[in-house]
Design a protein around this motif. Structure first.
Motif, PDB file in Angstrom:
ATOM      1  N   HIS A 195      11.745   2.141   1.154  1.00 60.15           N
ATOM      2  CA  HIS A 195      11.814   3.526   1.592  1.00 60.15           C
ATOM      3  C   HIS A 195      10.570   4.299   1.140  1.00 60.15           C
ATOM      4  CE1 HIS A 195      16.357   3.656   2.333  1.00 60.15           C
ATOM      5  NE2 HIS A 195      16.127   2.445   1.861  1.00 60.15           N
ATOM      6  N   ASN A 196       9.950   5.004   2.069  1.00 58.74           N
ATOM      7  CA  ASN A 196       8.925   5.997   1.751  1.00 58.74           C
ATOM      8  C   ASN A 196       7.737   5.414   0.972  1.00 58.74           C
ATOM      9  OD1 ASN A 196      10.469   8.064   2.962  1.00 58.74           O
ATOM     10  ND2 ASN A 196      11.629   8.361   1.076  1.00 58.74           N
ATOM     11  N   VAL A 197       6.864   4.742   1.702  1.00 54.73           N
ATOM     12  CA  VAL A 197       5.653   4.161   1.119  1.00 54.73           C
ATOM     13  C   VAL A 197       4.446   4.651   1.903  1.00 54.73           C
ATOM     14  CG1 VAL A 197       4.397   2.040   0.593  1.00 54.73           C
ATOM     15  CG2 VAL A 197       6.883   2.113   0.311  1.00 54.73           C
ATOM     16  N   THR A 198       3.383   4.973   1.188  1.00 54.29           N
ATOM     17  CA  THR A 198       2.092   5.290   1.800  1.00 54.29           C
ATOM     18  C   THR A 198       1.047   4.304   1.295  1.00 54.29           C
ATOM     19  OG1 THR A 198       2.544   7.662   2.012  1.00 54.29           O
ATOM     20  CG2 THR A 198       0.235   6.988   1.978  1.00 54.29           C
ATOM     21  N   VAL A 199       0.231   3.797   2.221  1.00 49.11           N
ATOM     22  CA  VAL A 199      -0.983   3.055   1.886  1.00 49.11           C
ATOM     23  C   VAL A 199      -2.121   3.820   2.535  1.00 49.11           C
ATOM     24  CG1 VAL A 199      -2.196   0.857   1.997  1.00 49.11           C
ATOM     25  CG2 VAL A 199       0.311   0.882   1.900  1.00 49.11           C
ATOM     26  N   GLN A 200      -3.009   4.386   1.729  1.00 48.08           N
ATOM     27  CA  GLN A 200      -4.083   5.210   2.271  1.00 48.08           C
ATOM     28  C   GLN A 200      -5.419   4.853   1.612  1.00 48.08           C
ATOM     29  OE1 GLN A 200      -2.501   9.206   1.247  1.00 48.08           O
ATOM     30  NE2 GLN A 200      -3.970   9.311  -0.450  1.00 48.08           N
ATOM     31  N   ASN A 201      -6.495   4.962   2.385  1.00 45.37           N
ATOM     32  CA  ASN A 201      -7.853   4.748   1.869  1.00 45.37           C
ATOM     33  C   ASN A 201      -8.018   3.370   1.226  1.00 45.37           C
ATOM     34  OD1 ASN A 201      -8.407   7.610   2.439  1.00 45.37           O
ATOM     35  ND2 ASN A 201      -7.204   8.018   0.601  1.00 45.37           N
ATOM     36  N   THR A 202      -7.398   2.363   1.814  1.00 46.52           N
ATOM     37  CA  THR A 202      -7.289   1.049   1.179  1.00 46.52           C
ATOM     38  C   THR A 202      -7.889  -0.045   2.064  1.00 46.52           C
ATOM     39  OG1 THR A 202      -5.418   1.572  -0.249  1.00 46.52           O
ATOM     40  CG2 THR A 202      -5.531  -0.698   0.551  1.00 46.52           C
ATOM     41  N   ILE A 203      -8.532  -1.022   1.441  1.00 43.25           N
ATOM     42  CA  ILE A 203      -9.067  -2.190   2.123  1.00 43.25           C
ATOM     43  C   ILE A 203      -8.042  -3.317   2.069  1.00 43.25           C
ATOM     44  CG2 ILE A 203     -10.842  -3.983   2.081  1.00 43.25           C
ATOM     45  CD1 ILE A 203     -12.755  -1.905   0.871  1.00 43.25           C
ATOM     46  N   ILE A 204      -7.736  -3.918   3.226  1.00 46.87           N
ATOM     47  CA  ILE A 204      -6.846  -5.069   3.314  1.00 46.87           C
ATOM     48  C   ILE A 204      -7.641  -6.154   4.027  1.00 46.87           C
ATOM     49  CG2 ILE A 204      -4.653  -5.929   4.195  1.00 46.87           C
ATOM     50  CD1 ILE A 204      -3.624  -3.014   4.027  1.00 46.87           C
ATOM     51  N   ALA A 205      -8.112  -7.150   3.266  1.00 42.96           N
ATOM     52  CA  ALA A 205      -9.209  -7.985   3.750  1.00 42.96           C
ATOM     53  C   ALA A 205      -8.986  -9.468   3.521  1.00 42.96           C
ATOM     54  CB  ALA A 205     -10.510  -7.565   3.043  1.00 42.96           C
TER      55      ALA A 205
END
Length: 423
Positions: free
Chosen positions: A165-175
């Protein structure tokens, strides 16, 4: 606002945090923006780069209600997975030198309720557990990941899949999810995931794979492989997603279009998503049509879902330079791996690769980071003497770090948040 039906609307009202609640930190956005972290707990100093024991990162996150600060910078080599407890603020921006990299295995944030994770690198690598994610969340609530650099997952690199519930992923590199799987990750929850201003790069597929309630805005996706870019559900379950002002850029490994595997159960509000498919070394894409033919047969919705979006929405062309300048763990400094990834994107189709071993990465492997001494902190409360003196605190009183100020944050939160921009 799209009407979801009375039951769905009632559920949505209970799931989305109140706008008036205190932000996790200035600049926190989306579903996870009100995560509490360790605000009512204690400060824990990471004093070494050991895998375990007193002063280690593993020990720091093993107990609930802590604000974790770093007196050292460098690479922490972990042999086994680390499970993070509840109410943890990982303040990677406090590490001296070029910051902190956790390398060698994965991280579990399952049930790590109210986690705040900022300015840290999690890189799994070939030596990590087979079939496991670099970062995984299978359960829990109220988490935000900001300026994280994630890479080299054995299964997925950053995956959320379950009753989360209620998760933010921001300004992130997924590589660079490692082949043969090579996946950015699943983002699958019926209870709210926000993805803002992230960079997905060099993943064969799942950039990301989305199901459920999702808000996908101002992301840059580069050099996906034949498995696909944004995968729209591919499921009998119902999904409701905003897909707004993102930029998809083909790279040397790209052989399929940006959107794949959608169906009528996936309801997407789409707007001004750009696609540059020609690999000619210039950023010169154009907007995708707002029709099912451009979005892999998903059901196109006429109105935006009323999710808590970004405060300042960029156009897709403006999102690219913004993301490339700001994404990832870029404070105290961006390391060689992330610099190499950004340089790949800036080739606009000419550079990029899918890898099976981190030593084949564009940076030439894990590398090292410059280490410097931490600032003087006489009382050991996590706030340097100079900052305490300048802000009316006592450098000899360890108790004032966790005192709550007028704005609602602990004094140490005010300090660690002041180190970095608020957006």
């Amino acid at each position: 606002m799209v009407v979801l039906g009375s039951l769905a609307t009632a559920c949505l009202a209970t799931l989305i945090p109140s706008v008036s609640a205190l932000l996790a930190f200035p600049g926190a956005e989306g579903f996870g923006r009100n995560a509490v972290g360790g605000r009512t707990g204690s400060v824990y100093h990471v004093t070494n780069l050991n895998d375990s024991g007193t002063g280690s990162f593993r020990d720091a996150v093993s107990k609930a209600n802590r604000i974790v600060v770093f007196d050292v910078g460098g690479t922490i080599k972990i042999a086994t997975r680390i499970a993070v407890s509840k109410n943890i603020y990982i303040a990677g921006q406090t590490a001296p030198g070029e910051g902190i990299t956790v390398y060698g295995n994965g991280m579990s944030f399952s049930n790590a309720n109210d986690a705040i994770v900022r300015y840290i690198r999690f890189r799994m690598g070939k030596g990590g557990d087979s079939g496991k994610d670099g970062i995984t969340i299978a359960d829990g609530s109220n988490m935000i990941f900001d300026h994280v650099s994630a890479a080299w997952g054995r299964d997925e690199t950053f995956s959320i899949n379950g009753a989360v519930h209620n998760v933010t992923v921001q300004n992130t590199i997924i590589a660079q999810g490692l082949e043969t799987h090579s996946c950015g990750g699943l983002m699958q929850s019926d209870y709210g995931i926000s993805l803002f201003r992230n960079l997905y790069i060099d993943n064969k597929t799942r950039n990301p794979k989305v199901k459920g309630m999702n808000d996908f805005q101002n992301n840059v996706i580069y050099n996906w492989g034949g498995g696909g870019g944004y995968i729209a559900g591919d499921s009998a379950g119902q999904s409701h997603a905003n897909i707004i002002n993102n930029y998809f850029i083909s790279g040397p490994s790209t052989s399929v279009t940006a959107f794949t595997r959608g169906n009528a159960n996936f309801h997407g509000y789409v707007s001004e998503n750009y696609y540059d498919s020609n690999k000619d070394g210039s950023l010169n894409g154009s907007p995708l049509c707002a029709q099912t033919s451009c979005y892999s047969n998903m059901a196109i919705e006429p109105s935006r879902f009323d999710y808590p979006g970004p405060t300042h929405l960029l156009t897709a062309p403006d999102a690219v330079p913004h993301v490339l300048s700001a994404v990832g763990a870029n404070f105290p400094a961006r390391d060689a791996v992330d610099k190499g990834l950004v340089a790949e994107v800036q080739s606009y189709g000419k550079k990029g690769q899918l890898i099976s071993d981190e030593n084949a990465a564009s940076s030439g492997g894990v590398g090292g980071v410059v280490t410097v001494s931490a600032l003087t902190d006489t009382d050991g409360d996590g706030i340097p003497d100079e900052w305490e003196s300048a802000h009316g605190l006592d450098p000899r009183d360890a108790g004032d770090a966790m005192e709550i100020g007028a704005a609602g944050y602990a004094n140490i939160e005010v300090y660690v948040n002041s180190l970095v921009p608020s957006s």
